[in-house]
Design an enzyme around this catalytic site. Structure first.
Site, PDB file in Angstrom:
ATOM      1  N   HIS A 306       0.848  -1.189   0.000  1.00 28.03           N
ATOM      2  CA  HIS A 306       0.000   0.000   0.000  1.00 28.03           C
ATOM      3  C   HIS A 306       0.880   1.235   0.000  1.00 28.03           C
ATOM      4  O   HIS A 306       1.924   1.238   0.649  1.00 28.03           O
ATOM      5  CB  HIS A 306      -0.920   0.010   1.235  1.00 28.03           C
ATOM      6  CG  HIS A 306      -2.071   0.928   1.070  1.00 28.03           C
ATOM      7  ND1 HIS A 306      -1.973   2.272   1.308  1.00 28.03           N
ATOM      8  CD2 HIS A 306      -3.338   0.696   0.641  1.00 28.03           C
ATOM      9  CE1 HIS A 306      -3.143   2.825   1.052  1.00 28.03           C
ATOM     10  NE2 HIS A 306      -3.984   1.903   0.641  1.00 28.03           N
ATOM     11  N   ASP A 363      -7.871  -5.557  -0.136  1.00 26.69           N
ATOM     12  CA  ASP A 363      -8.340  -6.457  -1.199  1.00 26.69           C
ATOM     13  C   ASP A 363      -7.938  -7.909  -0.994  1.00 26.69           C
ATOM     14  O   ASP A 363      -8.392  -8.785  -1.720  1.00 26.69           O
ATOM     15  CB  ASP A 363      -7.797  -5.981  -2.558  1.00 26.69           C
ATOM     16  CG  ASP A 363      -8.371  -4.627  -2.938  1.00 26.69           C
ATOM     17  OD1 ASP A 363      -9.585  -4.470  -2.844  1.00 26.69           O
ATOM     18  OD2 ASP A 363      -7.591  -3.737  -3.312  1.00 26.69           O
TER      19      ASP A 363
HETATM   20  N1  CMC Z   1       4.115  -7.742  -4.477  1.00 23.77           N
HETATM   21  C1  CMC Z   1       5.445  -7.737  -4.652  1.00 23.77           C
HETATM   22  N2  CMC Z   1       6.203  -6.623  -4.648  1.00 23.77           N
HETATM   23  C2  CMC Z   1       5.600  -5.463  -4.448  1.00 23.77           C
HETATM   24  C3  CMC Z   1       4.215  -5.379  -4.235  1.00 23.77           C
HETATM   25  C4  CMC Z   1       3.473  -6.575  -4.259  1.00 23.77           C
HETATM   26  N3  CMC Z   1       2.156  -6.560  -4.080  1.00 23.77           N
HETATM   27  N4  CMC Z   1       3.876  -4.076  -4.061  1.00 23.77           N
HETATM   28  C5  CMC Z   1       4.991  -3.381  -4.148  1.00 23.77           C
HETATM   29  N5  CMC Z   1       6.057  -4.217  -4.377  1.00 23.77           N
HETATM   30  C6  CMC Z   1       7.461  -3.833  -4.469  1.00 23.77           C
HETATM   31  C7  CMC Z   1       7.752  -3.175  -5.813  1.00 23.77           C
HETATM   32  O1  CMC Z   1       8.137  -4.099  -6.779  1.00 23.77           O
HETATM   33  C8  CMC Z   1       8.863  -2.238  -5.407  1.00 23.77           C
HETATM   34  O2  CMC Z   1      10.046  -3.006  -5.292  1.00 23.77           O
HETATM   35  P1  CMC Z   1      11.483  -2.382  -5.720  1.00 23.77           P
HETATM   36  O3  CMC Z   1      11.745  -1.311  -4.711  1.00 23.77           O
HETATM   37  O4  CMC Z   1      12.421  -3.534  -5.657  1.00 23.77           O
HETATM   38  O5  CMC Z   1      11.314  -1.830  -7.114  1.00 23.77           O
HETATM   39  C9  CMC Z   1       8.477  -1.761  -4.011  1.00 23.77           C
HETATM   40  O6  CMC Z   1       7.691  -2.836  -3.476  1.00 23.77           O
HETATM   41  C10 CMC Z   1       7.686  -0.482  -3.981  1.00 23.77           C
HETATM   42  O7  CMC Z   1       6.559  -0.630  -4.865  1.00 23.77           O
HETATM   43  P2  CMC Z   1       5.833   0.553  -5.588  1.00 23.77           P
HETATM   44  O8  CMC Z   1       5.094   0.012  -6.776  1.00 23.77           O
HETATM   45  O9  CMC Z   1       6.790   1.681  -5.832  1.00 23.77           O
HETATM   46  O10 CMC Z   1       4.801   1.028  -4.462  1.00 23.77           O
HETATM   47  P3  CMC Z   1       3.581   1.998  -4.689  1.00 23.77           P
HETATM   48  O11 CMC Z   1       3.367   2.691  -3.406  1.00 23.77           O
HETATM   49  O12 CMC Z   1       3.764   2.845  -5.900  1.00 23.77           O
HETATM   50  O13 CMC Z   1       2.379   1.002  -5.011  1.00 23.77           O
HETATM   51  C11 CMC Z   1       0.623  -0.541  -4.732  1.00 23.77           C
HETATM   52  C12 CMC Z   1       1.424   0.623  -4.098  1.00 23.77           C
HETATM   53  C13 CMC Z   1      -0.575  -0.826  -3.856  1.00 23.77           C
HETATM   54  C14 CMC Z   1       0.124  -0.118  -6.114  1.00 23.77           C
HETATM   55  C15 CMC Z   1       1.546  -1.773  -4.838  1.00 23.77           C
HETATM   56  O14 CMC Z   1       1.932  -2.187  -3.549  1.00 23.77           O
HETATM   57  C16 CMC Z   1       0.885  -2.921  -5.603  1.00 23.77           C
HETATM   58  O15 CMC Z   1       1.006  -2.968  -6.838  1.00 23.77           O
HETATM   59  N6  CMC Z   1       0.203  -3.845  -4.891  1.00 23.77           N
HETATM   60  C17 CMC Z   1      -0.548  -4.920  -5.561  1.00 23.77           C
HETATM   61  C18 CMC Z   1      -1.868  -4.368  -6.089  1.00 23.77           C
HETATM   62  C19 CMC Z   1      -2.835  -4.125  -4.970  1.00 23.77           C
HETATM   63  O16 CMC Z   1      -3.022  -4.944  -4.083  1.00 23.77           O
HETATM   64  N7  CMC Z   1      -3.514  -2.952  -5.020  1.00 23.77           N
HETATM   65  C20 CMC Z   1      -4.536  -2.586  -4.028  1.00 23.77           C
HETATM   66  C21 CMC Z   1      -4.084  -1.448  -3.184  1.00 23.77           C
HETATM   67  S1  CMC Z   1      -5.066  -1.195  -1.700  1.00 23.77           S
HETATM   68  C22 CMC Z   1      -6.685  -0.853  -2.185  1.00 23.77           C
HETATM   69  C23 CMC Z   1      -6.838   0.125  -3.256  1.00 23.77           C
HETATM   70  O17 CMC Z   1      -6.217   1.168  -3.342  1.00 23.77           O
HETATM   71  O18 CMC Z   1      -7.685  -0.120  -4.124  1.00 23.77           O
END
Ligand code: CMC
Length: 429
Positions: A306, A363
């Protein structure tokens, strides 16, 4: 003394005001920065940018705190209902009995769809994505209630808000039944919010659907947990669209589109697809986690991570407990729950996830409850949209009526070519 932040640019120093929120959050007000220095700030993905001042929802992502209008989410989940929470978010206080009753009656009155609006569903081909249908039908409501387009006074806004909150259930259920080739069941004004939705989803013209009260309560809590989450992607979209002066229907319809993506509300569909893949391929959870970590497959643990929560998502904790309880109550096993729990256990012990502060989000377990309710996976994000509707409406109202925000218009750092000569068509390579 008021705090200021000092910024030095070459030989110039300027002082920027510091704004302090009611929970002691500090923000540097850079609104005059460009005027005074010619510089803008750059923050791709807005990870560090406050786009507005808001009194609706408070999140402390490090401590796993979520409060609606000051009330902890855990307390609301235990004692309140989705309709009460909708009132709380929009009007800023929990309703007393007469207020709750009149809010309920207003929603009951507005639960029906105009017959012409009902015919819209026939135009969508079978298998249409339910989020596309929801967004389109919500937007087209503007054609049916032109008197609500100029929501410049609170009474008109209240009528529009009640119509949307109530009809979004009807639209979702009609969309499902139309796609299934089932009869469309009209709303029943005496049923509670969630019972009415389940009635429209699953009753037959010759037989009323009688849901287990535990399932109805689980749905109510699920919706309540989704009701607002401050300036997330879809809510920011609603506020941005609304900031142009666009009406409430257009703004929430845009919110639905933003919610659709798998990184946002669409994650609840992606979680179930991920768990089903692990199950159907007979993969071990450890192997799946290794694939995520090596990044070659470009997959993530959906429902994990998140932008704001860096310790745990309080909604996920409540939903997990609810999911376990509801399955026990209705004497049902779901193999996906066992896989989800194993996946959570493995990931939480793994340095990759620990170092990046990745925990289950809202989720991760919600699909287990939705499956127990018989909601098809394709509709999971629609359920999120029904739940998030009060938050979108409250945030739109705050921007339009309370804070009276300016039109939202970010800037950019241009990286394209500098001025080029125009080449006439016949002279081009
Ligand atoms: N599984 C594996 N690695 C992850 C995940 C995950 N679910 N989420 C983030 N990472 C890693 C990502 O690869 C990155 O690694 P590195 O530093 O080595 O490049 C690091 O963690 C930071 O990720 P980010 O994409 O920069 O983080 P963000 O804050 O931009 O994204 C997020 C947040 C929720 C989009 C992301 O955690 C994600 O894609 N999660 C899976 C999708 C998901 O469950 N979304 C629902 C979010 S909560 C409810 C809502 O908003 O609807």
């Amino acid at each position: 003394m008021t705090e200021t932040a000092r910024l030095t640019l070459g030989d110039r120093t300027i002082d920027l005001p510091v704004i302090v929120g009611s929970e002691n959050e500090h923000a540097i007000d850079i609104s005059q920065l460009r005027k005074e220095t010619g510089y803008i700030t750059l923050d791709e993905g807005y990870g560090n940018t406050g786009a507005c001042m808001s009194a609706i929802t408070f999140i402390d992502g490090d401590k796993g705190i979520l409060r609606y209008r000051g009330i902890p989410i855990e307390v609301l989940a235990e004692h309140s209902s989705f309709v009460e929470v909708a009132y709380l978010l929009i009007w800023g206080k929990l309703p007393n009995r007469p207020e709750l009753e009149s809010f309920r009656q207003l929603m009951a009155k507005h639960s029906f769809l105009r017959e012409q609006l009902r015919h819209h569903f026939e135009a969508f081909p079978p298998g249409s994505p339910p989020m596309a249908v929801l967004s389109a039908v919500l937007n087209s409501m503007a054609c049916f209630y032109p008197e609500l387009l100029e929501a410049e006074d609170v009474d008109i806004f209240q009528e529009g808000a009640a119509r949307i909150l109530s009809k979004v259930r009807t639209i979702a259920a009609y969309s499902y039944n139309h796609d299934m080739g089932h009869s469309l069941v009209y709303p029943h004004p005496d049923k509670s919010f969630c019972e009415n939705f389940l009635h429209m989803m699953f009753s037959q013209p010759y037989k009323d659907y009688e849901p287990d009260p535990a399932l109805v309560r689980a749905l109510d809590v699920l919706l309540l947990l989704h009701a607002d989450h401050e300036q997330n992607c879809s809510t920011s979209t609603v506020r941005m669209v609304g900031s142009s002066g666009a009406n409430l229907f257009a703004s929430v319809s845009a919110g639905v589109s933003a919610l659709w993506g798998p990184l946002h509300g669409g994650a609840n569909v992606a979680v179930v697809q991920m768990l089903e893949t692990i199950l159907s391929r007979g993969m071990s959870v450890k192997d799946y986690v290794e694939q995520v970590k090596n990044k070659k497959e470009g997959i993530r643990i959906m429902g994990f991570g998140h932008r704001v929560y860096k310790s745990f998502d309080p909604r996920a904790k409540i939903i997990k407990t609810q999911a376990e309880a509801v399955l026990k109550k209705i004497h049902r096993d779901d193999p996906l729950l066992a896989i989800a729990e194993e996946l959570e256990g493995v990931a939480l012990e793994d340095d990759y996830f620990k170092e990046r502060s990745l925990y289950p989000n809202v989720d991760f377990y919600s699909g287990v409850i939705l499956r127990a309710l018989g909601i098809p996976t394709a509709m999971f994000t629609v359920m999120f949209a029904i739940g998030r509707m009060p938050g979108w409406i409250a945030q739109w109202y705050e921007d339009r009526f309370i804070t009276k925000g300016r039109i939202q218009r970010p800037r950019q750092v241009y990286t394209g070519p500098t001025e080029l000569c125009y080449v006439p068509l016949d002279n081009r390579d």
